[in-house]
Design a protein around this motif. Structure first.
Motif, short mmCIF file in Angstrom:
data_model
loop_
_atom_site.label_atom_id
_atom_site.label_comp_id
_atom_site.label_asym_id
_atom_site.label_seq_id
_atom_site.Cartn_x
_atom_site.Cartn_y
_atom_site.Cartn_z
N SER A 1 1.63 -13.74 10.18
CA SER A 1 2.29 -12.46 10.39
C SER A 1 1.72 -11.43 9.41
N LEU A 2 1.24 -10.32 9.94
CA LEU A 2 0.73 -9.22 9.12
C LEU A 2 1.75 -8.09 9.06
N ASP A 3 1.88 -7.45 7.90
CA ASP A 3 2.77 -6.31 7.81
C ASP A 3 1.98 -5.02 7.99
N ASP A 4 2.69 -3.90 7.99
CA ASP A 4 2.04 -2.62 8.27
C ASP A 4 1.10 -2.17 7.15
N HIS A 5 1.28 -2.70 5.94
CA HIS A 5 0.36 -2.35 4.86
C HIS A 5 -1.06 -2.81 5.20
N GLU A 6 -1.17 -4.03 5.74
CA GLU A 6 -2.49 -4.53 6.14
C GLU A 6 -3.01 -3.75 7.34
N VAL A 7 -2.12 -3.40 8.26
CA VAL A 7 -2.53 -2.61 9.43
C VAL A 7 -3.10 -1.27 8.97
N GLY A 8 -2.53 -0.71 7.91
CA GLY A 8 -3.02 0.56 7.40
C GLY A 8 -4.48 0.47 6.97
N TYR A 9 -4.84 -0.61 6.31
CA TYR A 9 -6.23 -0.77 5.90
C TYR A 9 -7.16 -0.97 7.10
N VAL A 10 -6.69 -1.68 8.10
CA VAL A 10 -7.48 -1.84 9.33
C VAL A 10 -7.67 -0.48 10.00
N ALA A 11 -6.63 0.35 9.97
CA ALA A 11 -6.72 1.70 10.55
C ALA A 11 -7.81 2.52 9.86
N LEU A 12 -7.98 2.35 8.55
CA LEU A 12 -9.03 3.06 7.83
C LEU A 12 -10.41 2.61 8.31
N HIS A 13 -10.56 1.32 8.61
CA HIS A 13 -11.82 0.83 9.16
C HIS A 13 -12.08 1.45 10.54
N LYS B 1 -2.46 3.14 15.69
CA LYS B 1 -2.03 2.50 16.93
C LYS B 1 -3.05 1.48 17.41
N THR B 2 -4.33 1.82 17.26
CA THR B 2 -5.39 0.88 17.62
C THR B 2 -5.35 -0.35 16.73
N ALA B 3 -5.15 -0.14 15.43
CA ALA B 3 -5.17 -1.23 14.46
C ALA B 3 -4.00 -2.20 14.65
N ASN C 1 0.85 -1.18 0.00
CA ASN C 1 0.00 0.00 0.00
C ASN C 1 0.89 1.24 0.00
N PRO C 2 0.94 1.98 -1.12
CA PRO C 2 1.83 3.15 -1.19
C PRO C 2 1.44 4.27 -0.23
N LEU C 3 0.24 4.16 0.37
CA LEU C 3 -0.23 5.21 1.28
C LEU C 3 -0.05 4.84 2.75
N THR C 4 0.63 3.74 3.02
CA THR C 4 0.74 3.28 4.41
C THR C 4 1.36 4.34 5.32
N ASP C 5 2.47 4.95 4.90
CA ASP C 5 3.11 5.97 5.75
C ASP C 5 2.20 7.17 5.95
N ASP C 6 1.45 7.53 4.90
CA ASP C 6 0.52 8.66 5.03
C ASP C 6 -0.62 8.31 5.99
N ILE C 7 -1.14 7.09 5.89
CA ILE C 7 -2.22 6.66 6.79
C ILE C 7 -1.71 6.63 8.23
N ARG C 8 -0.49 6.11 8.41
CA ARG C 8 0.10 6.02 9.75
C ARG C 8 0.18 7.40 10.40
N THR C 9 0.51 8.42 9.60
CA THR C 9 0.65 9.77 10.14
C THR C 9 -0.69 10.50 10.20
N LEU C 10 -1.48 10.37 9.14
CA LEU C 10 -2.76 11.06 9.05
C LEU C 10 -3.74 10.57 10.10
N PHE C 11 -3.75 9.25 10.32
CA PHE C 11 -4.67 8.63 11.29
C PHE C 11 -3.84 7.92 12.35
N HIS C 12 -3.04 8.71 13.06
CA HIS C 12 -2.05 8.14 13.99
C HIS C 12 -2.69 7.29 15.08
N SER C 13 -3.71 7.81 15.74
CA SER C 13 -4.34 7.07 16.83
C SER C 13 -5.06 5.83 16.32
#
Length: 279
Positions: free
Chosen positions: A148-160, A132-134, A117-129
Motif C-alpha cells: 500500500s502506497l500513501d499519497d506522499h509517495e504518489v506526490g513524488y511519482v507525480a513529479l516524475h 491524477k496520472t500518478a 512529504n510536507p509538499l504533497t498537498d502543494d504538488i497535488r494542486t500545482l500538478f493536478h493532472s
C-alpha cells in the motif's frame, strides 16, 4: 532487427538495435518469453522502447536498467504509458529514474519507513493532472506487490510525470512546489490565518509561480510592467513578491525579469484579500 543482450523477464529484454548499435530496453506482454541471449528478433508492434545511452538524474540509464528489478521497470513503463494517453508525447528518459524511485519506495514500505512529504498537498494542486496520472501506481503496487502506497509517495511519482511531459528536471519541479509553499507560509505569517490550498486565489498564485519558473527557464519576457502600480497601491504584497522572486532566483539559479514582481504581487494581493478583509 534487434539482438538480445539480456532477458529481464517474460515481458522485457535489453537488446541492441543492429542498425544504430545502441542498447534499448524493450517492454511488451510476452516480449521476453523464451528469448535467449544473442537471439535476433523484430520489435513487436506496440512495444515500449527506452534508449540506454543517456545519463539521468539518478545515474546512467544502462546501470539503472541492469540493477533495478524488472517489475519496477514494468510499473514505471505503465505510468509512462498512462501519461502518454493523457498528455501525448512524453520524455521516455524519465522511465528508468522512476523505476529506481519505485524500487526504493517498495523497500521503504516493506521496512515500515514510509516518507512524509510536507509538499504533497502543494504538488497535488500545482500538478493536478500529473498527480491524477500518478495515482495509477497505487493500484500497481497493490495488485503486483501487495503493498500500500500513501499519497506522499504518489506526490513524488507525480513529479516524475511532470518532468516527462514538461522536459523539466524533477529537482526544478520540487523547487517550484517549495517556492509556492514558502510563499504561502509568508502570507500566513502576515495575515495570521491559514490559507486554503483548495481556494481559487491559492490556485491562481501557485499556477503563476509555476509559469514564472517556466519563463525563467525559457527567457520569455512579460509585455506589461505593473511594478509601479503594485508597489504604490499594494506595497505589502509588492514587498513580499520581491522577497519571493529573490528567494526563487537563489534556489533555482534562474534569472527572472523584474516585471515578474508586479504580476506576482497581484496574485499575492488576491490571496491577502481572501484572508484579511482589512488589507
Amino acid at each position: 532487427m534487434y539482438r538480445v543482450s539480456r532477458v529481464l523477464n517474460n515481458n522485457g529484454v535489453i537488446a541492441i538495435d543492429m542498425e544504430d548499435n545502441q542498447e534499448y530496453v524493450l517492454l511488451g506482454k510476452g516480449l521476453g518469453f523464451g528469448k535467449k541471449v544473442s537471439e535476433r528478433f523484430e520489435k513487436p508492434e506496440g512495444a515500449s522502447m527506452y534508449r540506454l545511452a543517456d545519463d539521468t538524474e539518478r545515474g546512467s540509464a544502462k546501470s539503472l536498467a541492469q540493477n533495478v528489478a524488472p517489475e519496477f521497470i514494468e510499473m514505471a513503463d505503465a505510468v509512462m504509458r498512462e501519461a502518454e494517453s493523457r498528455f501525448g508525447t512524453v520524455d521516455r528518459r524519465v522511465m528508468l529514474p522512476l523505476a529506481d524511485h519505485l524500487s526504493f519506495a517498495a523497500s521503504r514500505v516493506r521496512n515500515g519507513e514510509q516518507i512524509s512529504n510536507p509538499l504533497t498537498d502543494d504538488i497535488r494542486t500545482l500538478f493536478h493532472s500529473e498527480f491524477k496520472t500518478a495515482l495509477l501506481i497505487k493500484d500497481l503496487f497493490r495488485d503486483r506487490l501487495g503493498l500500500s502506497l500513501d499519497d506522499h509517495e504518489v506526490g513524488y511519482v507525480a513529479l516524475h510525470v511532470h518532468s516527462a511531459i514538461e522536459d523539466e528536471k524533477i529537482s526544478m519541479a520540487m523547487q517550484t512546489a517549495q517556492a509556492v509553499r514558502e510563499c504561502v507560509n509568508m502570507l500566513e505569517q502576515e495575515t495570521g490565518e491559514h490559507i486554503d490550498v483548495l481556494s481559487l486565489a491559492y490556485n491562481r498564485l501557485m499556477n503563476h509561480i509555476k509559469y514564472m519558473v517556466a519563463r525563467g527557464v525559457t527567457g520569455e519576457d512579460l509585455k506589461v510592467n505593473m511594478n509601479d502600480y503594485m508597489s504604490v497601491r499594494f506595497p505589502k504584497s509588492y514587498a513580499l513578491a520581491t522577497s519571493v522572486c529573490d528567494h526563487l532566483a537563489a534556489s533555482t539559479g534562474l534569472t527572472f525579469d523584474e516585471m515578474e514582481i508586479g504580476y506576482l504581487a497581484m496574485h499575492i494581493e488576491r490571496v491577502y484579500s481572501t484572508c484579511s478583509p482589512s488589507t
